[in-house]
Design an enzyme around this catalytic site. Sequence first.
Site, PDB file in Angstrom:
ATOM      1  N   GLU A  27     -33.573 -67.379 -18.786  1.00 37.02           N
ATOM      2  CA  GLU A  27     -33.616 -68.086 -20.067  1.00 37.02           C
ATOM      3  C   GLU A  27     -33.529 -67.090 -21.220  1.00 37.02           C
ATOM      4  OE1 GLU A  27     -35.429 -69.806 -23.726  1.00 37.02           O
ATOM      5  OE2 GLU A  27     -36.139 -68.085 -22.583  1.00 37.02           O
ATOM      6  N   GLU A  28     -34.199 -65.950 -21.050  1.00 39.72           N
ATOM      7  CA  GLU A  28     -34.396 -65.047 -22.186  1.00 39.72           C
ATOM      8  C   GLU A  28     -33.108 -64.449 -22.729  1.00 39.72           C
ATOM      9  OE1 GLU A  28     -36.898 -64.969 -23.860  1.00 39.72           O
ATOM     10  OE2 GLU A  28     -38.676 -65.320 -22.654  1.00 39.72           O
ATOM     11  N   ASP A  34     -45.046 -66.403 -21.529  1.00 42.21           N
ATOM     12  CA  ASP A  34     -43.618 -66.709 -21.647  1.00 42.21           C
ATOM     13  C   ASP A  34     -42.849 -66.128 -20.476  1.00 42.21           C
ATOM     14  OD1 ASP A  34     -41.141 -67.424 -22.565  1.00 42.21           O
ATOM     15  OD2 ASP A  34     -41.060 -65.948 -24.170  1.00 42.21           O
ATOM     16  N   HIS A  90     -39.145 -71.113 -17.034  1.00 40.97           N
ATOM     17  CA  HIS A  90     -38.230 -70.041 -16.613  1.00 40.97           C
ATOM     18  C   HIS A  90     -38.978 -68.865 -16.006  1.00 40.97           C
ATOM     19  CE1 HIS A  90     -38.832 -67.419 -20.198  1.00 40.97           C
ATOM     20  NE2 HIS A  90     -38.872 -68.528 -20.898  1.00 40.97           N
ATOM     21  N   ASP A 142     -42.318 -74.308 -21.922  1.00 36.59           N
ATOM     22  CA  ASP A 142     -41.911 -72.956 -22.310  1.00 36.59           C
ATOM     23  C   ASP A 142     -42.408 -72.639 -23.716  1.00 36.59           C
ATOM     24  OD1 ASP A 142     -40.746 -70.466 -22.487  1.00 36.59           O
ATOM     25  OD2 ASP A 142     -38.746 -71.232 -22.922  1.00 36.59           O
ATOM     26  N   HIS A 201     -42.980 -62.122 -26.261  1.00 37.13           N
ATOM     27  CA  HIS A 201     -42.016 -61.024 -26.027  1.00 37.13           C
ATOM     28  C   HIS A 201     -42.608 -59.630 -26.258  1.00 37.13           C
ATOM     29  CE1 HIS A 201     -38.368 -63.882 -26.961  1.00 37.13           C
ATOM     30  NE2 HIS A 201     -39.129 -64.329 -25.996  1.00 37.13           N
TER      31      HIS A 201
END
Lengths: 457, 457
Positions: free
Chosen positions: A326-327, A292, A280, A354, A424
């Site tokens: 995606e997040e 990520d 993503h 991912d 994140h």
Amino acid sequence: MRKLIFLVFLIALGPVFGQNKDEKQIRAIYDTALLDAKGYDWLEYLSNQIGGRLSGSLNAEMAVNYTKKQLDSLGLDNVWLQPVMVPKWVRGTPEIAYIETSPGKTTNVPVCALGGSVATPATGIKAQVVEVQGLEDLEKLGREKVEGKIVFYNRPMQANLIQTFEAYGGCVDQRYSGAMEAGKYGAVGVIVRSMNLRLDDYPHAGAMSYGDMPESQRIPAAAISTNGAELLSGMLKLNPDIRFYLKQTCRQYEDVKSYNVIGEIKGSERPDEIMVVGGHLDSWDLGDGAHDDGAGCVQSMEVLRLLKKTGYKPKRTLRVVLFMNEENGLRGGNKYAEVARAKNEKHVFALESDAGGFTPRGFNLECNDSQYNLINSWKPLFEPYLIHLFRKGHSGADIRPLKENDIVLAGLMPDSQRYFDHHHAANDTFEHVNKRELQLGAATMASLVYLVDKYLK
Amino acid sequence: MRKLIFLVFLIALGPVFGQNKDEKQIRAIYDTALLDAKGYDWLEYLSNQIGGRLSGSLNAEMAVNYTKKQLDSLGLDNVWLQPVMVPKWVRGTPEIAYIETSPGKTTNVPVCALGGSVATPATGIKAQVVEVQGLEDLEKLGREKVEGKIVFYNRPMQANLIQTFEAYGGCVDQRYSGAMEAGKYGAVGVIVRSMNLRLDDYPHAGAMSYGDMPESQRIPAAAISTNGAELLSGMLKLNPDIRFYLKQTCRQYEDVKSYNVIGEIKGSERPDEIMVVGGHLDSWDLGDGAHDDGAGCVQSMEVLRLLKKTGYKPKRTLRVVLFMNEENGLRGGNKYAEVARAKNEKHVFALESDAGGFTPRGFNLECNDSQYNLINSWKPLFEPYLIHLFRKGHSGADIRPLKENDIVLAGLMPDSQRYFDHHHAANDTFEHVNKRELQLGAATMASLVYLVDKYLK
């Protein structure tokens, strides 16, 4: 007799010849990935020249344009953008939080608003804190002990789980549903311990949801760093009456148009059967999203480049899809599957990366037993590259909407020990990605795609 | 009939019961390593409070005292220091090197003296450069093309080898023997491309040797960073007449007294049979030696602590040995074996960790086939911890002098992709060691020691 012996000889060597050809093709893929890498350079650009790519942001738009341009340069058969409406949530000015032990006596702690959270009032919120170990504690406490307070979810990730994704799975309900649940008991805000196995000062963002709670009842939610959580918990033990202050100005805007970025090589024999490889393109906004999921995007792009470069022409159509959002929405993954169904496209295989750009260890597979057995029989071909894990398990969020009869879904499984140190957070940055590890992942993916294309019925 | 069925049932469950007990013990070891870690704290002290621990240095002495004190605190049966004379080589003031394209026009490049090298004259050396791809090129060039010049060894590590130690093994002769060989052809100094798979600005130290070359013929040797090597090589292509300047003030002193640090738990059933687990306490001086080999030391100390903490009393005597002077002499390893032989001690097993504190992947084993088959049969016990590799190969430099009939030698094999980014360089520092990865390595070692103690004949 001679003839018979020769025949037996040929039959005996048959699979060996096949094996040798596969061994050579896979060796060529790994050699190219390590000696003539491109993914790492793409990631450098995505990370350092663009940066965090939250859905709906200017950076996300730049990433769409950049990756499309790079795919254009690979000489694929088709490259296009697939429009998709995505949520646009903006963090606003940096959050402020502190613990107040008595009026005027405060200690700042690192926090960040959770993705999708509402803002606090402009002057912030200040309230007493009730610490819980999970959603289920709320019912035990009851409304009278929660109302008017900030709920502090402090259940840590379980450090003795070897696969850190399991530890994540065991905690993330606090982040995702914590505000929605605490709101029902009259809480005024929630603070969630960061999903991080390490003790450090980084708050970790991530998606949360209010479900169908009316806007007026929504309460602000923020993550606190693990060190901050330890401090807050320790201070609460000394004095349960301390107060917590939180100010955040994040905001949800109207949905905006964005894109999945897609490129494909048309299949030479079965062009109507589609194999997808993807990651993503969006990321959280605190770091640059190198692990990520910048890593997964460039690895997926590498798969097509590596197969082309090593002279392999897929029998089936091979697509790279860089999914948007995606997040905080999965809109890209859902849109891709929706369009595929509307067009009656036949997808036989999808592979997502991912889980970070670390040393690859194997694959998680969602498929039936005979497909699993086929893939597992390729293990010896992967062993020289120290790839050992072929197990049933969650493939990837973006490809999951493609799930239906007969499709094989796979997720690259890298070493997971360091992943949640960065996930994140502001330290998900390019310098934490190792070039060899990243490229080995790309080669591992390309090798699986090659074998699936060749041997999957 | 009933009795028979019961008997069959018991026999069938026999190995399962054994298995379950082993599974539980190993689970307890991993749980303790991850939930109640000590090795990481020890490493923090060794790295940040002490730092690089070159043999004969004050830091090495501090490390001896610190680790002995920590072993004392574990409640072992014996803890002692084993004296050993070690070489004392001192780097002196920071090295200076530059490329001179024309008089006064210079570009500085990062270099470091190789361990054991002589100094340059106080004013440095300046000479033309001849670039070679290895020792064998010298003969082809002959004395007339080498004499009076600086030989620049620039064969890079082979990036497409999956195990980076193989790539290291394929290059390190340039560093170890480069000066000795070039000296024979009249070179005035040597510059060696750092043993590093990455392009960056760190020069990587490491041992070199002059063999039995008389002191008067010894020429200075330095490593240059990989970026520096690329620059120098590129500039030589443009202009073969450029000159290289090197100044270093390193010096070899008389041998000094140091120590192997040893602790042991006496065996409950076979106290005369000894199992060793160890790493080396000395390190190079540029970084803090966290990966090489602070990690191996604290993991080895952890092995004894983890077994004690989980209530396992070894049948054989279990020793931790922190060897001194692996890097530039191997005096500690040789001394330990010498004393063991003089005392007629029976060593049945030795395990070294000296390949970095990264995620453990398995073991290299030096043993006979039946011992290998026994150890390999334990694979299923390690699989939940993602340990897959049990192969014959080099165990560890410090334990190798113990090699004789019947002893099993083993080396922990961590993931090797990042190791040579840090090996012997200023960035071999604590922050590059991940706590979980380090502790998983310790648990993996302790589990092997447990199984060896229990099942090795």
